[in-house]
Scaffold this active site. Structure first.
Site, PDB file in Angstrom:
ATOM      1  N   ASP A  43     -13.700   4.249   7.467  1.00 16.51           N
ATOM      2  CA  ASP A  43     -13.200   2.879   7.328  1.00 16.51           C
ATOM      3  C   ASP A  43     -12.622   2.718   5.931  1.00 16.51           C
ATOM      4  OD1 ASP A  43     -12.609   0.264   7.834  1.00 16.51           O
ATOM      5  OD2 ASP A  43     -14.682  -0.437   7.956  1.00 16.51           O
ATOM      6  N   ASP A 137      -6.761   0.991  10.125  1.00 16.17           N
ATOM      7  CA  ASP A 137      -7.462   1.504   8.952  1.00 16.17           C
ATOM      8  C   ASP A 137      -8.858   2.032   9.237  1.00 16.17           C
ATOM      9  OD1 ASP A 137      -8.557  -0.991   9.483  1.00 16.17           O
ATOM     10  OD2 ASP A 137      -8.945  -1.427   7.385  1.00 16.17           O
ATOM     11  N   GLU A 138      -9.197   2.284  10.506  1.00 14.51           N
ATOM     12  CA  GLU A 138     -10.510   2.866  10.790  1.00 14.51           C
ATOM     13  C   GLU A 138     -10.469   3.656  12.087  1.00 14.51           C
ATOM     14  OE1 GLU A 138     -13.758   0.283  11.993  1.00 14.51           O
ATOM     15  OE2 GLU A 138     -12.348  -1.376  12.283  1.00 14.51           O
TER      16      GLU A 138
END
Length: 428
Positions: A43, A137-138
């Site tokens: 993350d 983003d993860e």
């Protein structure tokens, strides 16, 4: 934070060293050790903020908010300095500015975030073919099959963090565990810029140190119900009979009971493309104006088109969303003969969908446009057309992408979007 610190992450790229922890003291890892902890949750730390700071290093260490600074817009991302004042993602911007009036406000540049996200996912996919993106983003990674090539899961997590730091100039937090749920908890608990391993044999003991809210499915309402029965921790949930939890929480009761014992058999499922890409606008004042709705559909089409092209996708389906003043919501969609990534073509389809709705029963509070059924543009079929305007639009939009990448989003827009917008128009 779990006890038992082990060697700190090596610094890189001029950024401060991160933190490296595990729930039990480290004894020096080999590819065979922690073999049952093959799931990683990676993350990024305040991703939108971090990307903006790459080009504005003067903002590093300062309170910063990414979002549109007016009307009913919400916070998309906040720096940790702003979070110290109580600012959180999805909070109304007006409330965030009241909490932290000194924060620097940056309007979002989604195309740029997608470009960095593609680089990030490429790093993940170089480690394993089992990558399950959750957002830009993860992602979850199953690195069980990469141990002989890259080392133990903990070593792979360190490698990912080093590469993200060196190649992208930003930081990531990584949770390592035997299941997706526990890996997600680990990454959350070690933020920012940290690494946390929860060994399989320590999973239940670790979970039982956490508050009940740490479990998926235990939100504000569920927490209130549990607290009314004196249940405040994961351990207390684990020791509550399933039948009682079912009576208290319905189907959620059995779910949270399983999680309280670390039971989460879901595998990491590789996803190669996003399900959809889109954008929506919430109006400061509800509207019945067709001209305004069409103009916003055009704006949304260009925002969506630039994100599609940045991600390398084309869409087979175009969809619109309307939310009326009473908060009722409808969606309509149409599958096109040939996949599209052109804003103008998506706009034309969106306008048809809007017109096909006929007379609207009330004023519109929100309008949205989404590109769905995505596929790689490199593999999408190309339809030959005698209509030169289609190719002209594609060429023009490619130039707009290049200008936006260099000078910032919306530096070049269609003339219709240069008109002064009504007051209080905000991003939703």
């Amino acid at each position: 934070m779990a006890p038992g610190a082990i060697d700190p992450q090596e610094p890189g790229g001029g950024l401060p060293a991160g933190r490296d922890f595990q729930a039990a003291p480290g004894r020096g890892e080999t590819p065979q050790q922690h073999a049952d902890c093959g799931i990683l949750h990676v993350d990024m730390d305040a991703f939108f903020v971090a990307v903006e700071q790459l080009e504005r290093p003067d903002l590093v260490g300062k309170p910063m908010i990414v979002g549109f600074p007016h009307g009913r817009s919400v916070v998309l991302s906040a720096s940790y300095e702003a979070r110290a004042f109580g600012v959180r993602s999805a909070m109304p911007m007006a409330a965030a500015i009241r909490l932290c009036p000194q924060a620097v406000i940056c309007e979002p540049r989604h195309q740029r975030y997608y470009e960095v996200s593609k680089q990030l996912m490429a790093i993940f996919e170089s480690m394993t073919d089992k990558v399950e993106p959750l957002s830009v983003d993860e992602a979850f990674l199953d690195v069980s099959g990469a141990r002989l090539r890259l080392g133990s899961p903990l070593e792979i997590a360190r490698l990912i963090r080093r590469r993200v730091r060196a190649e992208l100039g930003i930081t990531a937090s990584v949770g390592v565990a035997a299941s997706k749920f526990v890996a997600k908890i680990a990454s959350t608990r070690c933020k920012p810029d940290g690494l946390l391993l929860i060994p399989a044999e320590e999973t239940v003991a670790y979970l039982h140190t956490l508050p009940a809210q740490a479990l998926w499915g235990v939100g504000a309402k569920t927490t209130k119900v549990l607290e009314s029965r004196g249940i405040h921790t994961v351990e207390q949930i684990a020791k509550t009979p399933v039948a009682l939890l079912r009576r208290m929480l319905g189907a959620t009761g059995e779910h949270v009971h399983r999680l309280s014992w670390g039971i989460d058999p879901r595998p990491v499922t590789a996803l190669r493309v996003d399900k959809s890409i889109g954008a929506e606008e919430t109006f400061g004042e509800d509207t019945t104006d067709d001209v305004l709705l069409h103009r916003e559909l055009l704006r949304l089409a260009h925002r969506t088109g630039s994100r599609l092209r940045a991600a390398g996708y084309s869409a087979r389906t175009v969809a619109i969303k309307l939310r009326y003043e009473d908060f009722s919501t409808i969606t309509r969609s149409r599958t096109v003969p040939v996949p599209v990534d052109s804003a103008q073509l998506m706009y034309q389809e969106a306008v048809k969908l809007l017109r096909n709705l006929g007379d609207r029963p009330m004023a519109v509070r929100l309008i949205g446009l989404r590109a769905e059924n995505l596929e790689s543009s490199a593999q999408a079929a190309v339809q030959l057309s005698f209509e030169r305007s289609e190719d002209n639009w594609r060429s023009a939009e490619a130039v707009m992408d290049a200008v936006g990448h260099r000078f910032g989003a919306e530096q070049v827009v269609p003339a219709r979007l240069l008109r002064k917008a009504p007051p209080k128009l905000t991003d939703g």
